[in-house]
Design an enzyme around this catalytic site. Structure first.
Site, PDB file in Angstrom:
ATOM      1  N   CYS A  63      -3.459   7.262  -3.219  1.00  0.00           N
ATOM      2  CA  CYS A  63      -2.486   7.111  -2.125  1.00  0.00           C
ATOM      3  C   CYS A  63      -2.080   8.486  -1.611  1.00  0.00           C
ATOM      4  O   CYS A  63      -0.897   8.801  -1.512  1.00  0.00           O
ATOM      5  CB  CYS A  63      -1.251   6.357  -2.620  1.00  0.00           C
ATOM      6  SG  CYS A  63      -1.607   4.894  -3.589  1.00  0.00           S
ATOM      7  N   ARG A 482       0.747  -0.357  -0.152  1.00  0.00           N
ATOM      8  CA  ARG A 482       1.456  -1.112  -1.187  1.00  0.00           C
ATOM      9  C   ARG A 482       2.911  -1.386  -0.833  1.00  0.00           C
ATOM     10  O   ARG A 482       3.592  -2.080  -1.581  1.00  0.00           O
ATOM     11  CB  ARG A 482       1.365  -0.364  -2.521  1.00  0.00           C
ATOM     12  CG  ARG A 482      -0.036  -0.374  -3.114  1.00  0.00           C
ATOM     13  CD  ARG A 482      -0.187   0.656  -4.223  1.00  0.00           C
ATOM     14  NE  ARG A 482      -1.485   0.554  -4.870  1.00  0.00           N
ATOM     15  CZ  ARG A 482      -2.588   1.154  -4.436  1.00  0.00           C
ATOM     16  NH1 ARG A 482      -2.547   1.887  -3.336  1.00  0.00           N
ATOM     17  NH2 ARG A 482      -3.733   1.027  -5.096  1.00  0.00           N
ATOM     18  N   SER A 505       5.570   1.038  -5.640  1.00  0.00           N
ATOM     19  CA  SER A 505       5.471   0.500  -6.997  1.00  0.00           C
ATOM     20  C   SER A 505       6.734   0.754  -7.813  1.00  0.00           C
ATOM     21  O   SER A 505       6.934   0.107  -8.840  1.00  0.00           O
ATOM     22  CB  SER A 505       4.239   1.067  -7.722  1.00  0.00           C
ATOM     23  OG  SER A 505       3.055   0.544  -7.151  1.00  0.00           O
ATOM     24  N   CYS A 549       0.453   0.726  -8.296  1.00  0.00           N
ATOM     25  CA  CYS A 549       0.029   2.124  -8.328  1.00  0.00           C
ATOM     26  C   CYS A 549       1.041   2.891  -9.169  1.00  0.00           C
ATOM     27  O   CYS A 549       1.984   3.484  -8.652  1.00  0.00           O
ATOM     28  CB  CYS A 549      -0.068   2.718  -6.933  1.00  0.00           C
ATOM     29  SG  CYS A 549      -0.803   4.368  -6.962  1.00  0.00           S
ATOM     30  N   CYS A 552       1.747   6.605  -8.625  1.00  0.00           N
ATOM     31  CA  CYS A 552       2.789   6.959  -7.667  1.00  0.00           C
ATOM     32  C   CYS A 552       4.170   6.853  -8.306  1.00  0.00           C
ATOM     33  O   CYS A 552       5.060   7.655  -8.027  1.00  0.00           O
ATOM     34  CB  CYS A 552       2.731   6.040  -6.452  1.00  0.00           C
ATOM     35  SG  CYS A 552       1.347   6.361  -5.351  1.00  0.00           S
TER      36      CYS A 552
END
Length: 571
Positions: A63, A482, A505, A549, A552
């Site tokens: 990302c 996301r 996330s 993710c 992240c």
């Protein structure tokens, strides 16, 4: 009552541990734990704000561009910088490409194996697979000969004993329901998607200089030179032609393969439109401005909040109402761990108090995750493609309503079915179809501006730090694949003194807060059926539907940690 542990959850970015309590073969409680520490915010302190995006995009190896975009926007907001139209268009193209690219990878390479039994593809009749493929799409690669060739490739892979990720699936699990012929169809498209995503990523490489970790973002615009008469310029007529071809190819795959596959597989798993509903609150910052990012009215993706699954009202959103708890996170606040802090005043003070891995259970009454607990007006929110689809649908977006209603009609389902595990999967395909269509329009805008001599792509008016205020704060946002991503920066005496990122996330994977409210993963797992608790495939289906993710949300710091594969521990 048994407790089932899945650690680490694989086919995601980063490390995630899920613990669930099971009674009567249903999940009755759940806990989500990020098992790595994130320290990027500390690394940014003391640095020049103009280089923040370079470091911030290292939050994740996948990302990347989303953090670069949120970071430059945060600094531009703090310094009062407006970017030229061309820069905004190029940013939209890069971000939109990342969106579609990410959704294709998620469905085929990260999530499909929760629904597709690869071993059954070996038992399929390629002629019947061809009939199914041609009944749902006019994609040219649909002959019996083609599917026989794919089947032979899989057989050769099995014979070589080099199965890679195919070696550790839950093959034969009774929760798999696809007939052999549909499994073969999905495996064939899994392989095709590898080529599609590789080729489509060239859009980011052209406009970003490289992929991942693009190099052309600048505070004030982009470093992507435009010139219709200069063959060495990054954006010229030849590159416009290339971008259009790459987007056209991706659009064909999304419309003729990705969307039909989602609907075909969903038809065999319609009960999963009932599982994984979660908290029922959805948040969207909005994005893809047609003009200034300060004017949400011009966003392609509308801004707003949905509460309690009520599509009759889209509530306004104010980023000042965002806060984070660390009550059950391995951090501490100076005012105490029962308070919530706005990210602009946020702190990243790690204090690990959990057991040393590997361990049997988390102490879920205390702190149990490296992920914080974001809240909006004190309430947990789900973010992501489902949230965006619902807010756009409830806002009356004609294109979104048309595609959503058509997809639901094919499955004979009401809009409320979207509040589910399978609904998240469908929302990604819907968003990819919309986004890949918008990309062509942005390229056309860029081409038209260039043909009329408008090649300005950077605003250097406040590039000199001597023109900056002594102290300022800024907020940068982006609707990443996301979900809603926010970066907050505080600048003092030309240096960053505080930096906080609240990523999608973190919203979805966060643990309980001071009031005991569950995060999105934890809520969505409640009521999930488990046919075989020792192989909790159903838990993975719902968790993977969010496309976690954790890279992240958290970052690893454990020099001597053990590397061990995913396991399910049932006690």
């Amino acid at each position: 009552m048994a407790r089932v542990v899945v650690d680490p959850v694989t086919r995601i970015e980063g490390h995630l541990r899920i613990e669930v309590e099971v009674e009567g073969n249903k999940v009755t409680d759940a806990w989500s734990s990020g098992t790595m520490f994130r320290g990027i915010e500390q690394i940014l302190r003391g640095r020049d704000p103009r280089e923040a995006w370079i470091w911030a995009q290292r939050i994740c190896g996948v990302c990347t561009t989303v953090h670069a975009l949120a970071s430059v926007r945060a600094v531009e907001d703090a310094l009062g910088i407006e970017v030229p139209e061309n820069a905004n268009i190029v940013r939209n193209i890069i971000a939109g490409t990342q969106n579609v690219h990410d959704h294709i990878i998620h469905f085929y390479h990260l999530h499909a194996l929760d629904w597709v039994d690869v071993t059954l593809a070996l038992k399929a009749d390629p002629a019947k697979t061809s009939q199914i493929a041609q009944s749902i799409s006019d994609w040219p690669k649909s002959s019996a000969t083609y599917f026989k060739g794919v089947q032979d490739r899989v057989k050769a892979l099995v014979a070589s004993n080099q199965l890679s990720l195919f070696s550790s699936g839950d093959w034969g699990h009774p929760a798999y329901k696809l007939p052999p012929e549909v499994n073969l169809l999905a495996v064939a498209h899994y392989i095709e998607a590898l080529d599609v995503q590789r080729e489509f990523a060239r859009v980011q490489a052209v406009l970003g200089g490289k992929n991942p970790h693009p190099q052309t973002y600048l505070v004030g615009g982009m470093a992507t030179a435009m010139d219709g008469n200069e063959p060495d310029a990054v954006i010229n007529p030849e590159r416009i032609t290339l971008l259009n071809q790459l987007i056209t190819n991706a659009r064909a795959f999304v419309q003729q393969v990705y969307m039909p596959d989602v609907l075909a597989i969903a038809g065999f798993y319609k009960e999963w439109f009932q599982y994984g509903q979660g908290i029922g609150n959805y948040m969207v910052y909005g994005d893809y401005a047609n003009g200034s990012v300060k004017d949400p009215a011009g966003f392609m993706i509308p801004r707003g909040i949905i509460r309690g699954r009520d599509l009759s009202t889209v509530h306004p959103l104010d980023p000042q109402h965002v806060s984070e708890f660390v009550t059950h996170s391995w951090y501490t606040y100076t005012e105490g761990d029962l308070v919530a802090k706005h990210p602009s005043q946020g702190e990243t003070n790690p204090r690990y108090s959990g057991p040393k891995p590997p361990f049997e259970f988390l102490n879920t009454d205390a702190k149990y995750s490296w992920v914080k607990s974001p809240r909006y007006d004190g309430v947990p929110m789900e973010v992501g493609p489902l949230a965006r689809t619902l807010v756009a649908y409830a806002s009356g977006d004609d294109q979104v309503k048309k595609i959503v209603d058509a997809a639901l009609a094919k499955l004979s389902l009401p809009p409320s079915a979207l509040y589910s595990t399978m609904g998240r999967i469908a929302a990604r395909a819907i968003e990819a179809e919309i986004m890949v269509g918008r990309l062509s329009g942005w390229v056309a805008q860029l081409d038209d501006n260039m043909s009329h001599g408008d090649v300005v792509i950077h605003n250097g008016q406040k590039w000199n730090p001597n023109s900056w205020p002594k102290s300022c704060q800024g907020f940068g946002f982006h609707e990443a694949p996301r979900g809603s991503l926010g970066h907050w920066v505080e600048i003092e005496n030309k240096k960053i003194v505080n930096y906080q990122a609240v990523v999608p996330s973190t919203w979805n994977a966060g643990p309980r807060d001071a009031q005991g409210q569950r995060g999105a993963y934890e809520s969505a797992l409640l009521g999930t059926p488990l046919i075989d608790p020792e192989r909790p495939l159903e838990v993975l289906r719902t968790v993977h539907s969010f496309d976690p993710c954790m890279a992240c949300a958290v970052h690893v710091v454990q020099a001597n940690g053990d590397n061990y594969g995913r396991k399910a521990l049932v006690i």
